[in-house]
Structures are given as C-alpha cells and as structure tokens.
Design a protein around this motif. Structure first.
Motif, PDB file in Angstrom:
ATOM      1  N   PRO A 149       1.026  -1.396  -0.100  1.00  0.00           N
ATOM      2  CA  PRO A 149       0.023  -0.033  -0.226  1.00  0.00           C
ATOM      3  C   PRO A 149       0.802   1.346  -0.054  1.00  0.00           C
ATOM      4  O   PRO A 149       0.450   2.215  -0.047  1.00  0.00           O
ATOM      5  CB  PRO A 149      -0.851  -0.124   1.391  1.00  0.00           C
ATOM      6  N   HIS A 150       2.027   1.081   0.252  1.00  0.00           N
ATOM      7  CA  HIS A 150       3.072   2.409   0.352  1.00  0.00           C
ATOM      8  C   HIS A 150       3.216   3.050  -1.031  1.00  0.00           C
ATOM      9  O   HIS A 150       3.566   4.028  -0.981  1.00  0.00           O
ATOM     10  CB  HIS A 150       4.539   1.862   1.047  1.00  0.00           C
ATOM     11  N   LEU A 151       3.001   2.122  -2.032  1.00  0.00           N
ATOM     12  CA  LEU A 151       3.111   2.748  -3.090  1.00  0.00           C
ATOM     13  C   LEU A 151       2.043   3.754  -3.926  1.00  0.00           C
ATOM     14  O   LEU A 151       2.021   4.210  -4.940  1.00  0.00           O
ATOM     15  CB  LEU A 151       3.036   1.443  -4.371  1.00  0.00           C
ATOM     16  N   SER A 152       1.008   3.849  -2.889  1.00  0.00           N
ATOM     17  CA  SER A 152       0.147   4.945  -3.211  1.00  0.00           C
ATOM     18  C   SER A 152       0.735   6.456  -3.078  1.00  0.00           C
ATOM     19  O   SER A 152       0.257   7.254  -3.199  1.00  0.00           O
ATOM     20  CB  SER A 152      -1.170   4.807  -2.510  1.00  0.00           C
ATOM     21  N   HIS A 153       2.002   6.277  -2.455  1.00  0.00           N
ATOM     22  CA  HIS A 153       2.643   7.670  -2.352  1.00  0.00           C
ATOM     23  C   HIS A 153       2.578   8.502  -3.397  1.00  0.00           C
ATOM     24  O   HIS A 153       2.382   9.533  -3.390  1.00  0.00           O
ATOM     25  CB  HIS A 153       4.237   7.185  -2.032  1.00  0.00           C
ATOM     26  N   LEU A 154       2.925   8.177  -4.471  1.00  0.00           N
ATOM     27  CA  LEU A 154       3.082   8.585  -5.761  1.00  0.00           C
ATOM     28  C   LEU A 154       1.547   9.316  -6.181  1.00  0.00           C
ATOM     29  O   LEU A 154       1.604  10.638  -6.511  1.00  0.00           O
ATOM     30  CB  LEU A 154       3.573   8.156  -6.992  1.00  0.00           C
ATOM     31  N   TRP A 155       0.509   8.475  -6.035  1.00  0.00           N
ATOM     32  CA  TRP A 155      -0.731   9.047  -6.048  1.00  0.00           C
ATOM     33  C   TRP A 155      -1.091  10.372  -5.270  1.00  0.00           C
ATOM     34  O   TRP A 155      -1.522  11.341  -5.453  1.00  0.00           O
ATOM     35  CB  TRP A 155      -1.740   7.668  -6.012  1.00  0.00           C
ATOM     36  N   HIS A 156      -0.624  10.175  -3.734  1.00  0.00           N
ATOM     37  CA  HIS A 156      -0.768  11.078  -2.862  1.00  0.00           C
ATOM     38  C   HIS A 156      -0.182  12.333  -3.380  1.00  0.00           C
ATOM     39  O   HIS A 156      -0.624  13.372  -3.042  1.00  0.00           O
ATOM     40  CB  HIS A 156      -0.477  10.620  -1.396  1.00  0.00           C
ATOM     41  N   LEU A 157       1.184  11.999  -3.776  1.00  0.00           N
ATOM     42  CA  LEU A 157       1.875  13.309  -4.115  1.00  0.00           C
ATOM     43  C   LEU A 157       1.012  14.122  -5.541  1.00  0.00           C
ATOM     44  O   LEU A 157       1.007  15.425  -5.482  1.00  0.00           O
ATOM     45  CB  LEU A 157       3.270  13.011  -4.931  1.00  0.00           C
ATOM     46  N   ILE A 158       0.292  13.248  -6.369  1.00  0.00           N
ATOM     47  CA  ILE A 158      -0.318  14.083  -7.437  1.00  0.00           C
ATOM     48  C   ILE A 158      -1.583  14.510  -6.956  1.00  0.00           C
ATOM     49  O   ILE A 158      -1.874  15.617  -7.399  1.00  0.00           O
ATOM     50  CB  ILE A 158      -0.388  13.077  -8.484  1.00  0.00           C
ATOM     51  N   SER A 159      -2.459  13.796  -6.096  1.00  0.00           N
ATOM     52  CA  SER A 159      -3.580  13.997  -5.766  1.00  0.00           C
ATOM     53  C   SER A 159      -3.744  13.822  -4.211  1.00  0.00           C
ATOM     54  O   SER A 159      -4.431  12.562  -3.876  1.00  0.00           O
ATOM     55  CB  SER A 159      -4.743  13.180  -6.441  1.00  0.00           C
ATOM     56  N   PRO A 160      -3.568  14.494  -3.335  1.00  0.00           N
ATOM     57  CA  PRO A 160      -3.507  14.172  -1.870  1.00  0.00           C
ATOM     58  C   PRO A 160      -4.871  14.041  -1.567  1.00  0.00           C
ATOM     59  O   PRO A 160      -6.041  14.626  -1.911  1.00  0.00           O
ATOM     60  CB  PRO A 160      -2.980  15.626  -1.359  1.00  0.00           C
ATOM     61  N   LYS A 161      -5.085  13.197  -0.406  1.00  0.00           N
ATOM     62  CA  LYS A 161      -6.385  12.683   0.037  1.00  0.00           C
ATOM     63  C   LYS A 161      -6.093  12.640   1.581  1.00  0.00           C
ATOM     64  O   LYS A 161      -4.861  12.474   2.347  1.00  0.00           O
ATOM     65  CB  LYS A 161      -6.917  11.466  -0.499  1.00  0.00           C
ATOM     66  N   PRO A 162      -7.186  12.850   2.548  1.00  0.00           N
ATOM     67  CA  PRO A 162      -7.147  12.801   3.921  1.00  0.00           C
ATOM     68  C   PRO A 162      -6.666  11.476   4.295  1.00  0.00           C
ATOM     69  O   PRO A 162      -6.999  10.307   3.564  1.00  0.00           O
ATOM     70  CB  PRO A 162      -8.200  13.051   4.325  1.00  0.00           C
ATOM     71  N   TYR A 163      -5.952  11.154   5.595  1.00  0.00           N
ATOM     72  CA  TYR A 163      -5.732   9.955   5.981  1.00  0.00           C
ATOM     73  C   TYR A 163      -6.682   8.933   5.857  1.00  0.00           C
ATOM     74  O   TYR A 163      -6.456   7.804   5.645  1.00  0.00           O
ATOM     75  CB  TYR A 163      -5.221  10.416   7.548  1.00  0.00           C
ATOM     76  N   GLU A 164      -7.962   9.399   6.360  1.00  0.00           N
ATOM     77  CA  GLU A 164      -9.171   8.489   6.478  1.00  0.00           C
ATOM     78  C   GLU A 164      -9.364   7.758   5.038  1.00  0.00           C
ATOM     79  O   GLU A 164      -9.869   6.778   5.020  1.00  0.00           O
ATOM     80  CB  GLU A 164     -10.442   9.386   6.897  1.00  0.00           C
ATOM     81  N   VAL A 165      -9.302   8.759   4.288  1.00  0.00           N
ATOM     82  CA  VAL A 165      -9.535   8.048   2.428  1.00  0.00           C
ATOM     83  C   VAL A 165      -8.582   6.900   2.187  1.00  0.00           C
ATOM     84  O   VAL A 165      -8.888   5.815   1.804  1.00  0.00           O
ATOM     85  CB  VAL A 165      -9.449   9.183   1.529  1.00  0.00           C
ATOM     86  N   TRP A 166      -7.303   7.247   2.447  1.00  0.00           N
ATOM     87  CA  TRP A 166      -6.176   6.238   2.228  1.00  0.00           C
ATOM     88  C   TRP A 166      -6.369   4.937   3.461  1.00  0.00           C
ATOM     89  O   TRP A 166      -6.553   3.862   2.710  1.00  0.00           O
ATOM     90  CB  TRP A 166      -4.800   6.819   2.660  1.00  0.00           C
ATOM     91  N   MET A 167      -6.902   5.036   4.316  1.00  0.00           N
ATOM     92  CA  MET A 167      -7.041   3.785   5.461  1.00  0.00           C
ATOM     93  C   MET A 167      -8.432   3.144   4.716  1.00  0.00           C
ATOM     94  O   MET A 167      -8.260   1.786   4.677  1.00  0.00           O
ATOM     95  CB  MET A 167      -7.377   4.214   6.657  1.00  0.00           C
TER      96      MET A 167
END
Length: 96
Positions: free
Chosen positions: A38-56
């Motif tokens: 799941p750590h690989l969503s890091h790039l997605w987060h850099l492009i389109s940040p989302k709140p912690y709750e969404v990632w969880m």
C-alpha cells in the motif's frame, strides 16, 4: 498467496519506510507470493492528496482481498488498524 504488507508509512523517514516495504515485497515475490504494497500509493498522494481516512478506507478494502498480512516491525497507527481488521476476518498474520 497475495500478502498485504503492513508497516509504518508516515512516521519517520517516508522514503525509507517505502523502501523497506518494497524490499519486503521483493522477498515475498522471491518466495512465490504476490505482495500488495500500500505504500506505493505515495505517488498518487503526491499528485492528488487525500485525507488519512480516505487512504485507510482504500487500504482496508484492499486488505480484505488478500490471503494474509505481513506486519513489519515499527510503530504505526495505520498498521495497527490493519492488524485489527485482519484479526476480525480471521486472516493469517505474519511478523518480520
């Protein structure tokens, strides 16, 4: 087996945490498994940040599709939530 890698992401060195999860994924791959990192969503987060709750929410949905969870050492609120979810569905949990 598809094995979910559960480990610290944001606590401490994010890049180092991602590297560690990827290296664990490499080891699982060598053993014939399919790692879900799941750590690989890091790039997605850099492009389109989302709140912690969404990632969880995303992570827990993906976890439910896996056969087992590998919990790497280290403090992590998110990994602790993933362990609780895995336990609740009777998923095998392995530790590093």
């Amino acid at each position: 087996m598809i094995i979910y890698i559960s480990a610290s992401y944001s606590l401490g060195d994010v890049g180092g945490n991602i590297r560690r999860a990827c290296l664990a994924g490499d080891e699982l791959l060598r053993k014939g498994h399919t790692p879900l990192i799941p750590h690989l969503s890091h790039l997605w987060h850099l492009i389109s940040p989302k709140p912690y709750e969404v990632w969880m929410k995303i992570d827990l949905a993906l976890l439910g599709r896996c056969d087992a969870l590998l919990r790497l050492d280290g403090e992590s609120k998110g990994a602790d939530l993933e362990i609780c979810e895995a336990e609740s569905i009777g998923m095998p949990i392995y530790h590093s």
